[in-house]
Design a protein around this motif. Sequence first.
Motif, PDB file in Angstrom:
ATOM      1  N   GLN A  42      45.561  49.965  34.558  1.00 23.23           N
ATOM      2  CA  GLN A  42      44.223  50.388  34.131  1.00 23.23           C
ATOM      3  C   GLN A  42      43.210  50.427  35.272  1.00 23.23           C
ATOM      4  O   GLN A  42      42.017  50.626  35.050  1.00 23.23           O
ATOM      5  N   ARG A  43      43.662  50.282  36.497  1.00 25.62           N
ATOM      6  CA  ARG A  43      42.741  50.120  37.624  1.00 25.62           C
ATOM      7  C   ARG A  43      41.809  51.304  37.818  1.00 25.62           C
ATOM      8  O   ARG A  43      40.668  51.125  38.235  1.00 25.62           O
ATOM      9  N   TYR A  44      42.230  52.509  37.518  1.00 29.38           N
ATOM     10  CA  TYR A  44      41.357  53.665  37.705  1.00 29.38           C
ATOM     11  C   TYR A  44      40.241  53.685  36.659  1.00 29.38           C
ATOM     12  O   TYR A  44      39.130  54.105  36.940  1.00 29.38           O
ATOM     13  N   LYS A  45      40.544  53.227  35.469  1.00 22.45           N
ATOM     14  CA  LYS A  45      39.522  53.157  34.412  1.00 22.45           C
ATOM     15  C   LYS A  45      38.499  52.070  34.733  1.00 22.45           C
ATOM     16  O   LYS A  45      37.314  52.229  34.443  1.00 22.45           O
ATOM     17  N   ILE A  46      38.955  50.976  35.325  1.00 25.33           N
ATOM     18  CA  ILE A  46      38.078  49.842  35.631  1.00 25.33           C
ATOM     19  C   ILE A  46      37.219  50.130  36.856  1.00 25.33           C
ATOM     20  O   ILE A  46      36.032  49.858  36.871  1.00 25.33           O
ATOM     21  N   GLY A  47      37.814  50.670  37.903  1.00 26.37           N
ATOM     22  CA  GLY A  47      37.090  50.914  39.145  1.00 26.37           C
ATOM     23  C   GLY A  47      37.412  49.849  40.167  1.00 26.37           C
ATOM     24  O   GLY A  47      38.216  48.946  39.927  1.00 26.37           O
ATOM     25  N   PRO A  48      36.785  49.938  41.332  1.00 28.34           N
ATOM     26  CA  PRO A  48      37.100  49.017  42.427  1.00 28.34           C
ATOM     27  C   PRO A  48      36.783  47.557  42.091  1.00 28.34           C
ATOM     28  O   PRO A  48      35.692  47.253  41.596  1.00 28.34           O
ATOM     29  N   VAL A  49      37.740  46.683  42.350  1.00 25.72           N
ATOM     30  CA  VAL A  49      37.576  45.242  42.162  1.00 25.72           C
ATOM     31  C   VAL A  49      38.226  44.518  43.328  1.00 25.72           C
ATOM     32  O   VAL A  49      38.985  45.102  44.096  1.00 25.72           O
ATOM     33  N   SER A  50      37.938  43.230  43.445  1.00 28.40           N
ATOM     34  CA  SER A  50      38.603  42.360  44.414  1.00 28.40           C
ATOM     35  C   SER A  50      39.459  41.379  43.647  1.00 28.40           C
ATOM     36  O   SER A  50      39.055  40.879  42.597  1.00 28.40           O
ATOM     37  N   ALA A  51      40.647  41.097  44.173  1.00 25.87           N
ATOM     38  CA  ALA A  51      41.548  40.140  43.532  1.00 25.87           C
ATOM     39  C   ALA A  51      41.963  39.085  44.541  1.00 25.87           C
ATOM     40  O   ALA A  51      42.535  39.407  45.584  1.00 25.87           O
ATOM     41  N   PHE A  52      41.647  37.832  44.243  1.00 26.69           N
ATOM     42  CA  PHE A  52      42.082  36.720  45.074  1.00 26.69           C
ATOM     43  C   PHE A  52      43.393  36.224  44.494  1.00 26.69           C
ATOM     44  O   PHE A  52      43.451  35.821  43.335  1.00 26.69           O
ATOM     45  N   ILE A  53      44.448  36.319  45.286  1.00 18.97           N
ATOM     46  CA  ILE A  53      45.780  35.945  44.820  1.00 18.97           C
ATOM     47  C   ILE A  53      46.324  34.829  45.689  1.00 18.97           C
ATOM     48  O   ILE A  53      46.005  34.736  46.867  1.00 18.97           O
ATOM     49  N   GLY A  54      47.139  33.981  45.099  1.00 18.42           N
ATOM     50  CA  GLY A  54      47.843  32.968  45.870  1.00 18.42           C
ATOM     51  C   GLY A  54      49.206  33.510  46.253  1.00 18.42           C
ATOM     52  O   GLY A  54      49.430  34.722  46.264  1.00 18.42           O
ATOM     53  N   PRO A  63      50.752  47.454  48.271  1.00 25.43           N
ATOM     54  CA  PRO A  63      49.828  48.265  49.074  1.00 25.43           C
ATOM     55  C   PRO A  63      49.337  49.536  48.372  1.00 25.43           C
ATOM     56  O   PRO A  63      48.199  49.950  48.573  1.00 25.43           O
ATOM     57  N   ASP A  64      50.163  50.142  47.523  1.00 25.36           N
ATOM     58  CA  ASP A  64      49.738  51.351  46.811  1.00 25.36           C
ATOM     59  C   ASP A  64      48.549  51.102  45.889  1.00 25.36           C
ATOM     60  O   ASP A  64      47.819  52.031  45.552  1.00 25.36           O
ATOM     61  N   HIS A  65      48.355  49.848  45.489  1.00 29.89           N
ATOM     62  CA  HIS A  65      47.297  49.521  44.543  1.00 29.89           C
ATOM     63  C   HIS A  65      45.961  49.229  45.220  1.00 29.89           C
ATOM     64  O   HIS A  65      44.962  48.988  44.540  1.00 29.89           O
ATOM     65  N   THR A  66      45.952  49.275  46.548  1.00 30.76           N
ATOM     66  CA  THR A  66      44.704  48.991  47.260  1.00 30.76           C
ATOM     67  C   THR A  66      43.748  50.185  47.249  1.00 30.76           C
ATOM     68  O   THR A  66      42.690  50.132  47.853  1.00 30.76           O
ATOM     69  N   ASP A  67      44.124  51.240  46.528  1.00 27.41           N
ATOM     70  CA  ASP A  67      43.192  52.358  46.360  1.00 27.41           C
ATOM     71  C   ASP A  67      41.988  51.936  45.517  1.00 27.41           C
ATOM     72  O   ASP A  67      40.920  52.512  45.644  1.00 27.41           O
ATOM     73  N   THR A  68      42.152  50.912  44.675  1.00 23.37           N
ATOM     74  CA  THR A  68      41.038  50.404  43.879  1.00 23.37           C
ATOM     75  C   THR A  68      40.938  48.882  43.873  1.00 23.37           C
ATOM     76  O   THR A  68      39.967  48.345  43.364  1.00 23.37           O
ATOM     77  N   ILE A  69      41.947  48.205  44.419  1.00 25.99           N
ATOM     78  CA  ILE A  69      41.930  46.739  44.419  1.00 25.99           C
ATOM     79  C   ILE A  69      41.973  46.214  45.842  1.00 25.99           C
ATOM     80  O   ILE A  69      42.855  46.566  46.619  1.00 25.99           O
ATOM     81  N   ARG A  70      41.021  45.385  46.177  1.00 26.58           N
ATOM     82  CA  ARG A  70      40.974  44.710  47.484  1.00 26.58           C
ATOM     83  C   ARG A  70      41.624  43.349  47.292  1.00 26.58           C
ATOM     84  O   ARG A  70      41.150  42.537  46.503  1.00 26.58           O
ATOM     85  N   PHE A  71      42.738  43.102  47.979  1.00 25.24           N
ATOM     86  CA  PHE A  71      43.468  41.854  47.828  1.00 25.24           C
ATOM     87  C   PHE A  71      43.051  40.860  48.907  1.00 25.24           C
ATOM     88  O   PHE A  71      43.005  41.195  50.089  1.00 25.24           O
ATOM     89  N   LEU A  72      42.788  39.639  48.478  1.00 23.10           N
ATOM     90  CA  LEU A  72      42.463  38.531  49.363  1.00 23.10           C
ATOM     91  C   LEU A  72      43.354  37.357  48.989  1.00 23.10           C
ATOM     92  O   LEU A  72      43.749  37.219  47.829  1.00 23.10           O
ATOM     93  N   SER A  73      43.666  36.510  49.954  1.00 20.44           N
ATOM     94  CA  SER A  73      44.496  35.348  49.688  1.00 20.44           C
ATOM     95  C   SER A  73      44.268  34.276  50.739  1.00 20.44           C
ATOM     96  O   SER A  73      43.689  34.544  51.794  1.00 20.44           O
ATOM     97  N   LEU A  89      46.061  43.015  53.125  1.00 19.17           N
ATOM     98  CA  LEU A  89      45.715  41.701  52.586  1.00 19.17           C
ATOM     99  C   LEU A  89      44.752  41.022  53.537  1.00 19.17           C
ATOM    100  O   LEU A  89      45.042  40.885  54.729  1.00 19.17           O
ATOM    101  N   GLU A  90      43.617  40.609  53.018  1.00 17.38           N
ATOM    102  CA  GLU A  90      42.669  39.838  53.800  1.00 17.38           C
ATOM    103  C   GLU A  90      42.976  38.362  53.589  1.00 17.38           C
ATOM    104  O   GLU A  90      42.866  37.863  52.470  1.00 17.38           O
ATOM    105  N   VAL A  91      43.410  37.694  54.633  1.00 16.59           N
ATOM    106  CA  VAL A  91      43.775  36.292  54.542  1.00 16.59           C
ATOM    107  C   VAL A  91      42.578  35.434  54.948  1.00 16.59           C
ATOM    108  O   VAL A  91      42.041  35.593  56.043  1.00 16.59           O
ATOM    109  N   THR A  92      42.167  34.552  54.047  1.00 21.43           N
ATOM    110  CA  THR A  92      41.068  33.625  54.309  1.00 21.43           C
ATOM    111  C   THR A  92      41.544  32.575  55.297  1.00 21.43           C
ATOM    112  O   THR A  92      42.545  31.906  55.066  1.00 21.43           O
ATOM    113  N   ARG A  93      40.870  32.472  56.387  1.00 22.13           N
ATOM    114  CA  ARG A  93      41.281  31.536  57.439  1.00 22.13           C
ATOM    115  C   ARG A  93      40.593  30.195  57.231  1.00 22.13           C
ATOM    116  O   ARG A  93      39.492  29.974  57.708  1.00 22.13           O
ATOM    117  N   CYS A  94      41.241  29.353  56.447  1.00 20.57           N
ATOM    118  CA  CYS A  94      40.720  28.011  56.193  1.00 20.57           C
ATOM    119  C   CYS A  94      41.888  27.129  55.768  1.00 20.57           C
ATOM    120  O   CYS A  94      42.966  27.625  55.453  1.00 20.57           O
TER     121      CYS A  94
END
Length: 98
Positions: A42-54, A63-73, A89-94
Amino acid sequence: MPPREIVLESLDLSDFIRAGDGIVWGQTAAEPVALTRSLIAQRYKIGPVSAFIGATWSDVAHPDHTDTIRFLSYCATAANRVLVAAGKLEVTRCHYSA
């Protein structure tokens, strides 16, 4: 009032998630794969979002889903390696404890 049964196939996630929202989903065996797959579908209906994943064992975050989802971990392990290899994937450096 008795609990209401929700049929996943008829669940419209745009009732709960809006463009610009940040999402955090469970990791490894706690990932709600049926819900995360619905989010992807449903990502196209929802629009751009960010997802923090472990660390993830599923193939949902791709990677194909990064057209509307920004992945962070906080990590680039397990199946997240596919996102890292694609530079998606944007990796949080902490420290994990932070």
